[in-house]
Design a protein around this motif. Structure first.
Motif, PDB file in Angstrom:
ATOM      1  N   ALA A 137      34.613  50.044  21.936  1.00  0.00           N
ATOM      2  CA  ALA A 137      36.019  50.418  21.722  1.00  0.00           C
ATOM      3  C   ALA A 137      36.823  49.885  22.899  1.00  0.00           C
ATOM      4  O   ALA A 137      36.622  50.313  24.041  1.00  0.00           O
ATOM      5  CB  ALA A 137      36.154  51.941  21.631  1.00  0.00           C
ATOM      6  N   VAL A 138      37.708  48.909  22.643  1.00  0.00           N
ATOM      7  CA  VAL A 138      38.314  48.165  23.751  1.00  0.00           C
ATOM      8  C   VAL A 138      39.842  48.159  23.724  1.00  0.00           C
ATOM      9  O   VAL A 138      40.474  48.432  22.714  1.00  0.00           O
ATOM     10  CB  VAL A 138      37.819  46.696  23.750  1.00  0.00           C
ATOM     11  CG1 VAL A 138      36.331  46.626  24.028  1.00  0.00           C
ATOM     12  CG2 VAL A 138      38.152  45.994  22.438  1.00  0.00           C
ATOM     13  N   ILE A 139      40.387  47.806  24.901  1.00  0.00           N
ATOM     14  CA  ILE A 139      41.823  47.610  25.093  1.00  0.00           C
ATOM     15  C   ILE A 139      41.971  46.269  25.808  1.00  0.00           C
ATOM     16  O   ILE A 139      41.180  45.952  26.694  1.00  0.00           O
ATOM     17  CB  ILE A 139      42.427  48.709  25.996  1.00  0.00           C
ATOM     18  CG1 ILE A 139      42.155  50.103  25.432  1.00  0.00           C
ATOM     19  CG2 ILE A 139      43.912  48.496  26.220  1.00  0.00           C
ATOM     20  CD1 ILE A 139      42.236  51.187  26.476  1.00  0.00           C
ATOM     21  N   GLY A 140      42.968  45.519  25.430  1.00  0.00           N
ATOM     22  CA  GLY A 140      43.250  44.261  26.129  1.00  0.00           C
ATOM     23  C   GLY A 140      44.661  44.281  26.667  1.00  0.00           C
ATOM     24  O   GLY A 140      45.567  44.868  26.075  1.00  0.00           O
ATOM     25  N   SER A 141      44.867  43.649  27.832  1.00  0.00           N
ATOM     26  CA  SER A 141      46.211  43.521  28.388  1.00  0.00           C
ATOM     27  C   SER A 141      46.208  42.411  29.432  1.00  0.00           C
ATOM     28  O   SER A 141      45.262  42.290  30.213  1.00  0.00           O
ATOM     29  CB  SER A 141      46.659  44.830  29.034  1.00  0.00           C
ATOM     30  OG  SER A 141      47.904  44.650  29.676  1.00  0.00           O
ATOM     31  N   ASN A 142      47.262  41.602  29.412  1.00  0.00           N
ATOM     32  CA  ASN A 142      47.414  40.552  30.438  1.00  0.00           C
ATOM     33  C   ASN A 142      48.493  40.937  31.443  1.00  0.00           C
ATOM     34  O   ASN A 142      48.879  40.127  32.277  1.00  0.00           O
ATOM     35  CB  ASN A 142      47.782  39.221  29.763  1.00  0.00           C
ATOM     36  CG  ASN A 142      46.695  38.785  28.782  1.00  0.00           C
ATOM     37  OD1 ASN A 142      45.518  38.873  29.090  1.00  0.00           O
ATOM     38  ND2 ASN A 142      47.101  38.348  27.600  1.00  0.00           N
ATOM     39  N   GLN A 143      48.960  42.177  31.352  1.00  0.00           N
ATOM     40  CA  GLN A 143      50.040  42.652  32.212  1.00  0.00           C
ATOM     41  C   GLN A 143      49.467  43.316  33.466  1.00  0.00           C
ATOM     42  O   GLN A 143      48.561  44.157  33.380  1.00  0.00           O
ATOM     43  CB  GLN A 143      50.893  43.660  31.436  1.00  0.00           C
ATOM     44  CG  GLN A 143      52.163  44.054  32.145  1.00  0.00           C
ATOM     45  CD  GLN A 143      52.963  45.070  31.333  1.00  0.00           C
ATOM     46  OE1 GLN A 143      52.568  45.431  30.230  1.00  0.00           O
ATOM     47  NE2 GLN A 143      54.075  45.521  31.873  1.00  0.00           N
ATOM     48  N   LEU A 144      49.981  42.924  34.633  1.00  0.00           N
ATOM     49  CA  LEU A 144      49.548  43.530  35.900  1.00  0.00           C
ATOM     50  C   LEU A 144      50.479  44.682  36.235  1.00  0.00           C
ATOM     51  O   LEU A 144      51.707  44.533  36.255  1.00  0.00           O
ATOM     52  CB  LEU A 144      49.561  42.490  37.028  1.00  0.00           C
ATOM     53  CG  LEU A 144      48.434  41.450  36.999  1.00  0.00           C
ATOM     54  CD1 LEU A 144      48.671  40.370  38.042  1.00  0.00           C
ATOM     55  CD2 LEU A 144      47.070  42.094  37.236  1.00  0.00           C
ATOM     56  N   ILE A 145      49.896  45.850  36.509  1.00  0.00           N
ATOM     57  CA  ILE A 145      50.669  47.054  36.830  1.00  0.00           C
ATOM     58  C   ILE A 145      50.194  47.568  38.187  1.00  0.00           C
ATOM     59  O   ILE A 145      48.992  47.552  38.476  1.00  0.00           O
ATOM     60  CB  ILE A 145      50.460  48.143  35.751  1.00  0.00           C
ATOM     61  CG1 ILE A 145      50.938  47.639  34.385  1.00  0.00           C
ATOM     62  CG2 ILE A 145      51.181  49.425  36.105  1.00  0.00           C
ATOM     63  CD1 ILE A 145      50.451  48.470  33.223  1.00  0.00           C
ATOM     64  N   GLU A 146      51.144  48.032  39.006  1.00  0.00           N
ATOM     65  CA  GLU A 146      50.769  48.552  40.332  1.00  0.00           C
ATOM     66  C   GLU A 146      50.479  50.051  40.225  1.00  0.00           C
ATOM     67  O   GLU A 146      51.325  50.848  39.801  1.00  0.00           O
ATOM     68  CB  GLU A 146      51.893  48.291  41.334  1.00  0.00           C
ATOM     69  CG  GLU A 146      51.426  48.485  42.768  1.00  0.00           C
ATOM     70  CD  GLU A 146      52.386  47.887  43.791  1.00  0.00           C
ATOM     71  OE1 GLU A 146      52.664  48.583  44.769  1.00  0.00           O
ATOM     72  OE2 GLU A 146      52.844  46.735  43.589  1.00  0.00           O
ATOM     73  N   TRP A 163      53.215  58.690  29.609  1.00  0.00           N
ATOM     74  CA  TRP A 163      52.308  59.719  30.138  1.00  0.00           C
ATOM     75  C   TRP A 163      51.314  59.190  31.170  1.00  0.00           C
ATOM     76  O   TRP A 163      50.543  59.945  31.734  1.00  0.00           O
ATOM     77  CB  TRP A 163      51.546  60.385  28.994  1.00  0.00           C
ATOM     78  CG  TRP A 163      51.010  59.440  27.955  1.00  0.00           C
ATOM     79  CD1 TRP A 163      51.588  59.145  26.767  1.00  0.00           C
ATOM     80  CD2 TRP A 163      49.816  58.660  28.017  1.00  0.00           C
ATOM     81  NE1 TRP A 163      50.825  58.226  26.065  1.00  0.00           N
ATOM     82  CE2 TRP A 163      49.732  57.921  26.818  1.00  0.00           C
ATOM     83  CE3 TRP A 163      48.796  58.506  28.970  1.00  0.00           C
ATOM     84  CZ2 TRP A 163      48.686  57.044  26.550  1.00  0.00           C
ATOM     85  CZ3 TRP A 163      47.758  57.640  28.697  1.00  0.00           C
ATOM     86  CH2 TRP A 163      47.710  56.912  27.505  1.00  0.00           C
ATOM     87  N   GLY A 164      51.330  57.874  31.424  1.00  0.00           N
ATOM     88  CA  GLY A 164      50.399  57.338  32.426  1.00  0.00           C
ATOM     89  C   GLY A 164      50.008  55.898  32.139  1.00  0.00           C
ATOM     90  O   GLY A 164      50.635  55.220  31.326  1.00  0.00           O
ATOM     91  N   VAL A 165      48.951  55.456  32.808  1.00  0.00           N
ATOM     92  CA  VAL A 165      48.498  54.065  32.690  1.00  0.00           C
ATOM     93  C   VAL A 165      47.082  54.025  32.109  1.00  0.00           C
ATOM     94  O   VAL A 165      46.203  54.776  32.546  1.00  0.00           O
ATOM     95  CB  VAL A 165      48.505  53.368  34.081  1.00  0.00           C
ATOM     96  CG1 VAL A 165      47.898  51.969  33.992  1.00  0.00           C
ATOM     97  CG2 VAL A 165      49.923  53.284  34.625  1.00  0.00           C
ATOM     98  N   VAL A 166      46.887  53.157  31.130  1.00  0.00           N
ATOM     99  CA  VAL A 166      45.537  52.908  30.610  1.00  0.00           C
ATOM    100  C   VAL A 166      45.025  51.645  31.286  1.00  0.00           C
ATOM    101  O   VAL A 166      45.623  50.575  31.163  1.00  0.00           O
ATOM    102  CB  VAL A 166      45.548  52.704  29.070  1.00  0.00           C
ATOM    103  CG1 VAL A 166      44.144  52.372  28.580  1.00  0.00           C
ATOM    104  CG2 VAL A 166      46.071  53.939  28.372  1.00  0.00           C
ATOM    105  N   GLU A 167      43.933  51.769  32.044  1.00  0.00           N
ATOM    106  CA  GLU A 167      43.391  50.633  32.794  1.00  0.00           C
ATOM    107  C   GLU A 167      42.354  49.897  31.950  1.00  0.00           C
ATOM    108  O   GLU A 167      41.408  50.505  31.449  1.00  0.00           O
ATOM    109  CB  GLU A 167      42.744  51.124  34.096  1.00  0.00           C
ATOM    110  CG  GLU A 167      43.728  51.793  35.046  1.00  0.00           C
ATOM    111  CD  GLU A 167      43.019  52.413  36.249  1.00  0.00           C
ATOM    112  OE1 GLU A 167      41.997  51.844  36.697  1.00  0.00           O
ATOM    113  OE2 GLU A 167      43.482  53.463  36.723  1.00  0.00           O
ATOM    114  N   VAL A 168      42.553  48.583  31.817  1.00  0.00           N
ATOM    115  CA  VAL A 168      41.657  47.762  31.005  1.00  0.00           C
ATOM    116  C   VAL A 168      40.240  47.785  31.569  1.00  0.00           C
ATOM    117  O   VAL A 168      39.263  47.911  30.823  1.00  0.00           O
ATOM    118  CB  VAL A 168      42.184  46.301  30.920  1.00  0.00           C
ATOM    119  CG1 VAL A 168      41.141  45.373  30.312  1.00  0.00           C
ATOM    120  CG2 VAL A 168      43.459  46.252  30.094  1.00  0.00           C
ATOM    121  N   GLU A 169      40.110  47.666  32.883  1.00  0.00           N
ATOM    122  CA  GLU A 169      38.790  47.536  33.506  1.00  0.00           C
ATOM    123  C   GLU A 169      38.242  48.862  34.040  1.00  0.00           C
ATOM    124  O   GLU A 169      37.381  48.869  34.919  1.00  0.00           O
ATOM    125  CB  GLU A 169      38.828  46.469  34.608  1.00  0.00           C
ATOM    126  CG  GLU A 169      39.122  45.078  34.030  1.00  0.00           C
ATOM    127  CD  GLU A 169      39.155  43.983  35.084  1.00  0.00           C
ATOM    128  OE1 GLU A 169      38.926  44.293  36.260  1.00  0.00           O
ATOM    129  OE2 GLU A 169      39.402  42.816  34.723  1.00  0.00           O
TER     130      GLU A 169
END
Length: 349
Positions: free
Chosen positions: A237-246, A259-265
């Motif tokens: 079950a995966v998520i993909g994103s090419n966006q960099l978030i601090e 509500w927050g950040v979902v981290e790909v890795e």
């Protein structure tokens, strides 16, 4: 003695021949030659296939992709788009080909939408068989599909009839790895429930997905545990994103929500790292299963259709090679005779 006057050292250790160094030789040769891998991605539009592939290999394979509108999608047929990129990491080169299938499952009648995909896979097997049967077999480019990520929608309650039909039609031709897309739309409980449902339906319909090989008994405990975790994570079950978030002073790839950040890795958020680890650590096995199982099945069927058994075909190839070699020797002898005659002529005068 070498030309520089230095003595070349050879191993003279008692009881040591030196073939223990063979793996290093194979490694050096493989690194110099580079690796080839073909990955196919199949699934309905809007499941984040392109984003996930770009995230996996940290590259942009689709810089100028055209996104069709809803009206176009209804009438659209399945297309095959192969993108090849050379990736180099610490001196190791990977020639990665990603085969995308835009239009899959978009049409109102999707009954025959996977026939184009089957034809593409068979065409690559056919091309490899042709090259393998030729005289110059040293530089064959392997475009056979080694792995297929099949994307399953997170919005249903398991597999759709099209998912079942597709996987049943292709499980004898390619290594299928089921992937649940957009995992951030599900709660953890929903995710586990959907995983169990998908696995139950795969088993119920007799679908053969790619089975990770068991770790050998002499492997270290960490690798054995990694293999166990990867096997337990299927379907990924995966998520993909090419966006960099601090986040907390660190830049990470992820998705920002109110509500927050979902981290790909982050393995606690999704199976992205597990999917990438599976692909990298078992890339060789995926290629071997393609060669020893799927390609051999195709080759046997293909040779049966032509009316010749495999052994006869091999004998034919050997006979052709021997004829070519004999012809080459005759030509070399003729050239040698002509050269000898030309050398003798001035002396006759």
């Amino acid at each position: 003695m070498s030309q520089s006057g230095e003595k070349v050292k050879f191993s003279d250790s008692a009881g040591y021949v030196g073939f223990a160094n063979l793996p290093n030789q194979v490694h050096r040769k493989s690194v110099k030659k580079g690796f080839e891998f073909t990955l196919m991605v199949v699934g309905e539009s809007g499941l984040g296939k392109s984003t996930l592939i770009n995230s996996l290999f940290l590259t942009d394979l689709y810089p100028e992709r055209y996104i069709p509108g809803a009206a176009e999608k209804i009438e659209r047929t399945v297309q095959i788009e192969a993108s090849t990129v050379e990736i180099e990491e610490r001196g190791v080169k990977l020639r990665l080909t990603v085969v995308d299938t835009p239009g899959y499952g978009d049409a109102i009648n999707s009954q025959d939408c996977f026939k184009t995909i089957i034809q593409y896979i068979d065409n690559q097997f056919e091309r490899y068989l042709h090259d393998e049967s030729g005289l110059n077999r040293r530089h064959i480019i392997d475009n056979r599909v080694h792995c297929c990520f099949y994307f399953i929608s997170p919005f249903g309650h398991g597999l759709k009839p099209l998912d079942v039909e597709f996987m049943k039609a292709l499980h004898g031709k390619v290594n299928i790895v089921p992937v649940i897309a957009k995992a951030d739309t599900l709660t953890l409980k929903e995710r586990e429930r959907l995983k169990r449902r998908v696995l139950d339906e795969i088993s119920e319909h007799g679908i053969r997905i790619y089975q990770l090989p068991d770790a050998d008994s002499d492997e270290d405990e960490e690798f054995k545990e990694q293999t166990r975790v990867l096997k337990a994570s299927i379907p990924f079950a995966v998520i993909g994103s090419n966006q960099l978030i601090e986040v907390k002073g660190k830049k990470i790839r992820g998705r920002l929500y109110p509500w927050g950040v979902v981290e790909v890795e982050n393995p606690e958020h999704n199976d992205f790292l597990k999917l990438r680890t599976m692909l990298v650590t078992h890339m060789q096995d995926l290629q071997e299963v393609t060669q020893d199982l799927h390609y051999e099945n195709f080759r046997s069927e293909r040779l049966k259709r032509t009316g010749k058994p495999v052994e006869e075909e091999v004998v034919d190839k050997d006979r052709i090679l021997q004829q070519k070699e004999a012809e080459l020797r005759r030509m070399q002898e003729m050239i040698a005779q002509m050269q000898a005659q030309m050398r003798m002529k001035p002396g006759d005068d």
